[in-house]
Design a protein around this motif. Structure first.
Motif, PDB file in Angstrom:
ATOM      1  N   VAL A   1     -32.862 -79.356  -7.513  1.00 55.65           N
ATOM      2  CA  VAL A   1     -34.020 -79.078  -8.364  1.00 55.65           C
ATOM      3  C   VAL A   1     -34.692 -77.774  -7.952  1.00 55.65           C
ATOM      4  O   VAL A   1     -35.010 -76.921  -8.793  1.00 55.65           O
ATOM      5  CB  VAL A   1     -35.043 -80.241  -8.309  1.00 55.65           C
ATOM      6  N   ALA A   2     -34.898 -77.594  -6.642  1.00 59.25           N
ATOM      7  CA  ALA A   2     -35.569 -76.388  -6.147  1.00 59.25           C
ATOM      8  C   ALA A   2     -34.785 -75.132  -6.510  1.00 59.25           C
ATOM      9  O   ALA A   2     -35.360 -74.115  -6.925  1.00 59.25           O
ATOM     10  CB  ALA A   2     -35.747 -76.481  -4.632  1.00 59.25           C
ATOM     11  N   ILE A   3     -33.461 -75.197  -6.357  1.00 61.46           N
ATOM     12  CA  ILE A   3     -32.631 -74.032  -6.683  1.00 61.46           C
ATOM     13  C   ILE A   3     -32.665 -73.759  -8.187  1.00 61.46           C
ATOM     14  O   ILE A   3     -32.752 -72.603  -8.625  1.00 61.46           O
ATOM     15  CB  ILE A   3     -31.194 -74.254  -6.196  1.00 61.46           C
ATOM     16  N   GLY A   4     -32.611 -74.815  -8.992  1.00 57.44           N
ATOM     17  CA  GLY A   4     -32.671 -74.637 -10.442  1.00 57.44           C
ATOM     18  C   GLY A   4     -33.993 -74.029 -10.881  1.00 57.44           C
ATOM     19  O   GLY A   4     -34.018 -73.121 -11.721  1.00 57.44           O
ATOM     20  N   ILE A   5     -35.096 -74.524 -10.316  1.00 60.18           N
ATOM     21  CA  ILE A   5     -36.421 -73.989 -10.661  1.00 60.18           C
ATOM     22  C   ILE A   5     -36.527 -72.523 -10.239  1.00 60.18           C
ATOM     23  O   ILE A   5     -37.068 -71.679 -10.974  1.00 60.18           O
ATOM     24  CB  ILE A   5     -37.537 -74.815  -9.977  1.00 60.18           C
ATOM     25  N   ALA A   6     -36.001 -72.205  -9.055  1.00 59.04           N
ATOM     26  CA  ALA A   6     -36.045 -70.818  -8.578  1.00 59.04           C
ATOM     27  C   ALA A   6     -35.241 -69.896  -9.489  1.00 59.04           C
ATOM     28  O   ALA A   6     -35.690 -68.801  -9.860  1.00 59.04           O
ATOM     29  CB  ALA A   6     -35.514 -70.745  -7.147  1.00 59.04           C
ATOM     30  N   ALA A   7     -34.038 -70.330  -9.870  1.00 55.97           N
ATOM     31  CA  ALA A   7     -33.194 -69.521 -10.747  1.00 55.97           C
ATOM     32  C   ALA A   7     -33.845 -69.361 -12.125  1.00 55.97           C
ATOM     33  O   ALA A   7     -33.817 -68.273 -12.710  1.00 55.97           O
ATOM     34  CB  ALA A   7     -31.812 -70.165 -10.879  1.00 55.97           C
ATOM     35  N   ALA A   8     -34.429 -70.441 -12.634  1.00 56.05           N
ATOM     36  CA  ALA A   8     -35.100 -70.374 -13.941  1.00 56.05           C
ATOM     37  C   ALA A   8     -36.281 -69.416 -13.898  1.00 56.05           C
ATOM     38  O   ALA A   8     -36.553 -68.699 -14.872  1.00 56.05           O
ATOM     39  CB  ALA A   8     -35.563 -71.773 -14.357  1.00 56.05           C
ATOM     40  N   THR A   9     -36.977 -69.391 -12.766  1.00 52.68           N
ATOM     41  CA  THR A   9     -38.117 -68.478 -12.618  1.00 52.68           C
ATOM     42  C   THR A   9     -37.660 -67.025 -12.625  1.00 52.68           C
ATOM     43  O   THR A   9     -38.239 -66.174 -13.306  1.00 52.68           O
ATOM     44  CB  THR A   9     -38.869 -68.783 -11.311  1.00 52.68           C
ATOM     45  N   LEU A  10     -36.598 -66.743 -11.870  1.00 55.99           N
ATOM     46  CA  LEU A  10     -36.047 -65.382 -11.864  1.00 55.99           C
ATOM     47  C   LEU A  10     -35.565 -64.996 -13.263  1.00 55.99           C
ATOM     48  O   LEU A  10     -35.754 -63.861 -13.713  1.00 55.99           O
ATOM     49  CB  LEU A  10     -34.895 -65.285 -10.866  1.00 55.99           C
ATOM     50  N   GLY A  11     -34.938 -65.950 -13.954  1.00 58.17           N
ATOM     51  CA  GLY A  11     -34.468 -65.687 -15.310  1.00 58.17           C
ATOM     52  C   GLY A  11     -35.607 -65.412 -16.267  1.00 58.17           C
ATOM     53  O   GLY A  11     -35.524 -64.523 -17.114  1.00 58.17           O
ATOM     54  N   LEU A  12     -36.693 -66.181 -16.114  1.00 62.07           N
ATOM     55  CA  LEU A  12     -37.872 -65.986 -16.967  1.00 62.07           C
ATOM     56  C   LEU A  12     -38.436 -64.579 -16.807  1.00 62.07           C
ATOM     57  O   LEU A  12     -38.790 -63.910 -17.777  1.00 62.07           O
ATOM     58  CB  LEU A  12     -38.936 -67.026 -16.615  1.00 62.07           C
ATOM     59  N   ILE A  13     -38.478 -64.115 -15.556  1.00 60.69           N
ATOM     60  CA  ILE A  13     -39.015 -62.780 -15.274  1.00 60.69           C
ATOM     61  C   ILE A  13     -38.107 -61.699 -15.849  1.00 60.69           C
ATOM     62  O   ILE A  13     -38.558 -60.794 -16.560  1.00 60.69           O
ATOM     63  CB  ILE A  13     -39.197 -62.582 -13.753  1.00 60.69           C
ATOM     64  N   THR A  14     -36.796 -61.788 -15.566  1.00 61.59           N
ATOM     65  CA  THR A  14     -35.868 -60.752 -16.027  1.00 61.59           C
ATOM     66  C   THR A  14     -35.719 -60.761 -17.545  1.00 61.59           C
ATOM     67  O   THR A  14     -35.624 -59.702 -18.175  1.00 61.59           O
ATOM     68  CB  THR A  14     -34.487 -60.921 -15.369  1.00 61.59           C
ATOM     69  N   GLY A  15     -35.727 -61.964 -18.145  1.00 57.88           N
ATOM     70  CA  GLY A  15     -35.628 -62.035 -19.605  1.00 57.88           C
ATOM     71  C   GLY A  15     -36.813 -61.387 -20.294  1.00 57.88           C
ATOM     72  O   GLY A  15     -36.669 -60.732 -21.328  1.00 57.88           O
TER      73      GLY A  15
END
Length: 402
Positions: A159-173
């Motif tokens: 869960v933590a890794i998924g949330i972290a990746a989603a956060t990075l994706g949100l920023i870059t997107g």
């Protein structure tokens, strides 16, 4: 360390202040305006970085009440639906299918990239998989849902890794969608497409109806009542479907469909004084507040402890999405103005979330002109239709890798 808890009103005030701050910075720095960075990204990211620094040095920790976010998001999608003329989206049916296929194939590629990258980086495949379509196309919701499933079979920190990746994706997107769309529009000198005479006639009918009725308190309340009724119905229907069938259909999809149907029937029947300018105004306000609130509440402190392999895999995803969007999707979708707007949206929601996509497209539309086709197709695919492929695909990979 000082702990500061912001209630629902204080959080809303902060989000508005940050939006105004982002607008001020964008006006002062021409580069941000030229590359089409959305204002909420500027203000929201600034605050999340500030909070990270304060917490890192043990000075201040801020907790925010973001419970208004679902309502702003719902108001945004319902307002979009009210402004969609289903007859004016030329070629919408064919493009909708093409865009869905392109996004579905991209999700499959994102899963493959995540799995192969995890082997290269020597981490558990299922942990690397959380940096694929689960977090990129699925965002924080999928990361929580499928991360919990993966953790239940003995893989920790999914869960933590998924949330972290989603956060990075949100920023870059949010950072890349607007500039890429701008490059495509200016490189090929693209202009908003001219619609058919029939759709123009329908538009003129709507415009005449809007000009006849003055914008009075009664008209305002009538339109707001319609929006709130649809919002309430959409939340209720979504909850009932989930309880009865265990199938999750986001309330924003139901709300948007209802508003599209009602607004297009109203063009013929005129059972309420529809005022389009009001809904266009609500669109802008709701999206700006939602996205500012989402970005300002990103926990960069938690993200900092999960860097390394996550950043590498997300970087691979970003490079692939940009390549795929510019060199494949743009051409398949027609290599025109609508296609450029849709590519900016695709970058937003296949790296971050559907509101990201709409923020990217809105920034471009405000500068270069509207694209009714893009604003009809991207929300429908990103918010709902894509799930029909991504959910089974994700479940297949989880069962294959476990």
């Amino acid at each position: 360390m000082i702990n500061l808890n912001l209630n629902i009103v204080s959080t809303l005030i902060l989000s508005i202040v940050l939006y105004l701050f982002g607008n001020y910075i964008k006006n002062k720095l021409d580069i941000l305006s030229k590359i089409c960075i959305p204002i909420p990204v500027i203000g929201g990211l600034f605050f999340s970085i500030l909070v990270f620094i304060l917490r890192k040095f043990g000075l201040l920790e801020i907790t925010m009440d973001t419970s208004l976010m679902p309502y702003f998001l719902s108001a945004f999608f319902i307002s979009i639906g009210f402004c969609i003329n289903i007859f004016s989206a030329k070629g919408g049916g064919k493009l909708l299918f093409l865009y869905w296929l392109l996004c579905a194939f991209l999700g499959l590629c994102q899963n493959l990239i995540a799995v192969f990258a995890s082997k290269f980086l020597h981490i558990k495949p299922l942990l690397g998989f959380m940096c694929g379509a689960v977090s990129m196309e699925g965002g924080h919701g999928y990361s929580l849902a499928f991360g919990t499933t993966i953790e239940s079979i003995g893989v920790e920190n999914a869960v933590a890794i998924g949330i972290a990746a989603a956060t990075l994706g949100l920023i870059t997107g949010g950072l890349l969608g607007g500039p890429i769309g701008k490059i495509l529009i200016e490189k090929y000198n693209l202009k908003p497409l001219q619609r058919s005479s029939s759709s123009k006639a329908l538009k003129n009918t709507t415009t005449v109806s809007k000009q006849v009725s003055k914008f009075t308190p009664m008209v305002f309340l009538e339109n707001i009542l319609m929006l709130l009724l649809i919002m309430n119905i959409s939340f209720f229907v979504s909850t009932m479907i989930d309880l009865k069938t265990h199938i999750l259909i986001p309330n924003i999809v139901i709300g948007m469909l209802l508003s599209v149907i009602i607004s297009n029937i109203n063009v013929k029947v005129n059972f309420f004084d529809f005022y389009q300018d009001l809904f266009e105004f609500i669109q802008n306000v709701a999206l700006d507040v939602f996205l500012t609130m989402a970005l300002m509440s990103i926990d960069l402190y938690a993200l900092s402890s999960l860097l390394g392999p996550i950043v590498c895999i997300v970087l691979f995803q970003v490079v692939f999405v940009l390549f795929y969007g510019v060199f494949i999707c743009f051409r398949v979708l027609g290599k025109n103005y609508d296609a450029a707007i849709m590519v900016s949206g695709l970058i937003g929601h296949t790296l971050g979330a559907t509101p990201n996509a709409l923020a990217n497209m809105s920034t471009l539309a405000n500068k270069y002109g509207k694209s009714e086709t893009a604003f009809l197709i991207v929300p429908m695919v990103g918010a709902f239709l894509l799930d029909a492929f991504s959910m089974p695909c994700i479940l297949f990979f989880i069962n294959f890798l476990k």
